[in-house]
Structure formats: C-alpha cells, structure tokens
Write an enzyme that holds these catalytic residues in place. Structure first.
Site, PDB file in Angstrom:
ATOM      1  N   CYS A 104       0.878  -0.969   0.251  1.00  0.00           N
ATOM      2  CA  CYS A 104       0.192  -0.147   0.112  1.00  0.00           C
ATOM      3  C   CYS A 104       1.041   1.400  -0.071  1.00  0.00           C
ATOM      4  CB  CYS A 104      -0.896   0.094   0.892  1.00  0.00           C
ATOM      5  SG  CYS A 104      -2.225   2.221   1.163  1.00  0.00           S
ATOM      6  N   CYS A 205      -9.801  -5.429  10.409  1.00  0.00           N
ATOM      7  CA  CYS A 205      -9.756  -5.894  11.853  1.00  0.00           C
ATOM      8  C   CYS A 205     -10.740  -6.935  11.927  1.00  0.00           C
ATOM      9  CB  CYS A 205     -10.218  -5.266  12.293  1.00  0.00           C
ATOM     10  SG  CYS A 205     -12.204  -4.054  11.988  1.00  0.00           S
TER      11      CYS A 205
END
Ligand code: ATP
Length: 354
Positions: A104, A205
């Site tokens: 990223c 998450c």
C-alpha cells in the site's frame, strides 16, 4: 512551498498538517478512499486501515476545516484492489504471509494518491504523511537516506523500505523527530479534534477470509516425518509460528506451524525449536540509502515489524536477491514477509523473504 498531506483523520496526520501550516507552507489535505463496500463489514470495526471509511473521511474533512486547509478525497479503490488485494490473495494462495501495508505504501499511499491528486489539478511540491521515520539527503552519495524515527518504539521504516529515491525526494515526514508522547501533547495543546484518537492497529480488523474468499481446500496437517496429525480447510488459514488452532490433541509438546507446502496442500507442524533458523534468502530487493553492495556487508536485519533488528551478514545474489545469515538463529522466518536491512538508524533496503 505547497505541500499535500495524506490525512487519515488520526492524530499523527492532523498534527503533521498543523505543524506544516504553522511553518507557513501552503498545505492541502487528501484522504485516499480504498474500502470496497461490497466486502462484508467487519463485526468489530476498529481503527484498521481497510474498513468502512465514511466516518474517517468525515473526520479528516473536519480536521482540514479546523486547521484551515483545503481538502480532497482521492478515489484509489481500483488501484488498491488491483495491486494490494491481488498481491494479498496471490501470496496467501501460495502458502506465504504477505504484508499489505508495504505494498500500500509503495504503490497507493506514495503512488496512486499523490499521482491522482496531481491529475485532478491539485498543485503541490511535496507530499507529507504522519509516519514516524526520517529522510536525510546524503550530499556525498547524492542519495536520499531513509532513517529510523527518533522514537524507536514508533519507528515505521519497516513499512517504508520500498519507497524509491524519487518518492523519498518528494516526501516529508515531519513527525520523525518527535516522540508519540510529544505528538499527543502538541495535538492537545493545539486543541485538534483528533488529539485523543486511538492509533490505527491492523491492516484489516475482520476475518481475512472475507477478503480472500477462497473455497475450502481440505488437506492434512503433518509432522516433519509426514505422519498425519490432523486436517485443515486451506493452508491460507495458517502462518509460520502459529500455535493456537493447530488442533493437534495429545501432543507431548506444544506444536507450531513450521512450514506450509502449497503443492502438496500440507501444513507441517513441529516443536518451538523447529521454528528457529539462521539463514534466509529474499527477492525483489529495493536498495534505498545505498547502491547494491558488491561484497557481503554486516547489517542488522528485521524480519517483521515486532522483531528487533538482529546482527547478520548480507550477501548480494544475482537477480536482485540476497542471502541473510544471522549471527544467532531467529524465530519464525516467514515467506512473504519483508526483511529490512539496517546499519544503525539507516535503512539500506529490504526485500521479500522467499
Ligand atoms: N486513508 C488515508 N488517506 C491519506 N493518508 C493516509 C490514510 N491513512 C493513513 N494515511 C497517512 O499515512 C500515515 C501513517 O498511517 P498509519 O495508519 O500507519 O498511522 P497512524 O499512526 O494511525 O496515523 P494517523 O494518526 O495519522 O491516523 C498517516 O499519518 C497519514 O499521513
């Protein structure tokens, strides 16, 4: 000088923007949008990078307003999916454990984000983020050196080692000289909206299977001798060093995943001792602060974010590869993770563990 700040709505990037504005620079904030709303919403959304982002964008916009800077939302969803998510899936399929933050940073945060902002007509000379790292230009070598943050506990250079010389030359890390404690105190002093916001934790998450979306591929869990000890539903559910959920009952000692064999669809388990190795090879090396060495060099090598860099000898290999031989065996060297080479606080470069 005009500066574009990657604004997440968190305390670090808010303070980054505020500090640069105070210095008299012309600052604009930009939030990258990366969340694919067709993915299931994680059951317990927290401050992960990838997740529903509406609230974060609202906060970032409010932060920009509070500081008095312009603000843009930059759509990076396509690029993120094509580069970061595809790499994530490919690697897990191969029985490797990727680090999506590194991809990223390299291609999206320091790639698509500033490039798309420019395309949309945002004018800036430098791009800044709230990362804890430093960049120093070395007059002698003519290279930009990536260096650890002064606050070692917060240092994020492990995630930034793939930045190119061009990217480093266009980047500012204003928080590299501050400790996190100072950052929180300064943000409070300036009454910033995000002063108390928790640090972001993971890349995602929820359950990684929400992203991977592979069909089950049942196979065996075996010991080093090939004795079948149990079953698995897909090797991507396992990581080197994993103990919980290995599901071996009656073993005399705790068992850990020591190897993943994608061709045979096997998860190999062993004892803690089997997790220790003193040598690794890595590919796709990115040399940053120095040119590729011609001879073996002494380094400290870090094999995951929570690993203390350990003394090793690095030998460059043809084809942009390297061998790293540690002075002492290291636990859980994991294929797909990055190994980053340091000399003191200087990041020499790094690569992907084979
Ligand atoms: N969605 C986003 N859009 C633009 N920039 C971002 C975004 N997410 C993170 N960044 C930039 O990357 C930096 C590091 O992000 P990371 O998630 O590692 O850290 P963090 O310590 O939680 O940062 P922050 O407190 O600013 O959220 C941020 O400070 C910010 O400058």
């Amino acid at each position: 000088m005009k500066i574009l700040v990657g604004l997440s709505g968190g305390v670090d990037s808010s303070l980054t923007a505020a500090l640069l504005k105070d210095k008299g620079y012309e600052v604009t904030g930009a939030t990258m949008s990366i969340w694919d709303p067709s993915l299931p919403t994680p059951a317990t959304p927290n401050n992960a990078c990838l997740g529903p982002e509406e609230e974060d964008i609202k906060t970032a916009s409010a932060v920009a307003k509070e500081i008095g800077i312009g603000f843009h939302v930059i759509d990076c969803r396509e690029e993120y999916k094509k580069i970061v998510i595809e790499n994530f899936k490919d690697e897990y399929k191969k029985g490797r454990t990727p680090n999506p933050c590194i991809w990223c940073n390299s291609f999206i945060k320091f790639g698509a984000l500033p490039a798309s902002a420019k395309k949309q007509g945002v004018i800036f000379d430098k791009f800044a983020t709230g990362h804890y790292a430093r960049i120093i230009f070395n007059e002698e070598t003519g290279r930009y050196q990536l260096r650890k943050a002064l606050d070692e506990a917060k240092d994020q250079t492990y995630f930034l080692y793939r930045l190119t010389q061009k990217q480093l030359s266009e980047t500012l890390f204003p928080l590299g000289e501050y400790t996190k404690k100072q950052v929180r105190a300064l943000a409070k002093e300036k009454n910033l909206l995000a002063a108390e916001k928790a640090d972001s934790q993971d890349f995602y998450c929820g359950d990684y299977n929400d992203i991977l979306q592979f069909s089950a591929q049942p196979g065996s869990i075996v010991d080093k001798e090939g004795n079948v000890l149990g079953k698995h539903d897909g090797i991507w559910n396992y990581t080197i060093g994993k103990r919980k959920g290995v599901g071996i009952s009656g073993a005399k000692e705790p068992m850990y995943v020591i190897e993943l064999l994608p061709k045979q669809n096997l998860v190999v388990v062993g004892t803690k001792k089997d997790l220790y190795k003193d040598v690794l090879t890595a590919s796709e090396i990115n040399w940053g602060s120095v040119e590729e060495p011609k001879e073996p060099v002494k380094v400290q090598a870090k094999i995951r974010q929570m690993h203390t860099p350990s003394n090793a000898t690095l030998t460059p290999l043809p084809g942009n590869r390297a061998e790293v031989k540690f002075d002492e065996p290291q636990m859980s060297i994991t294929a797909g993770q990055s190994v980053v080479f340091y000399q003191g606080d200087i990041v020499l470069g790094g690569g992907i563990i084979d």
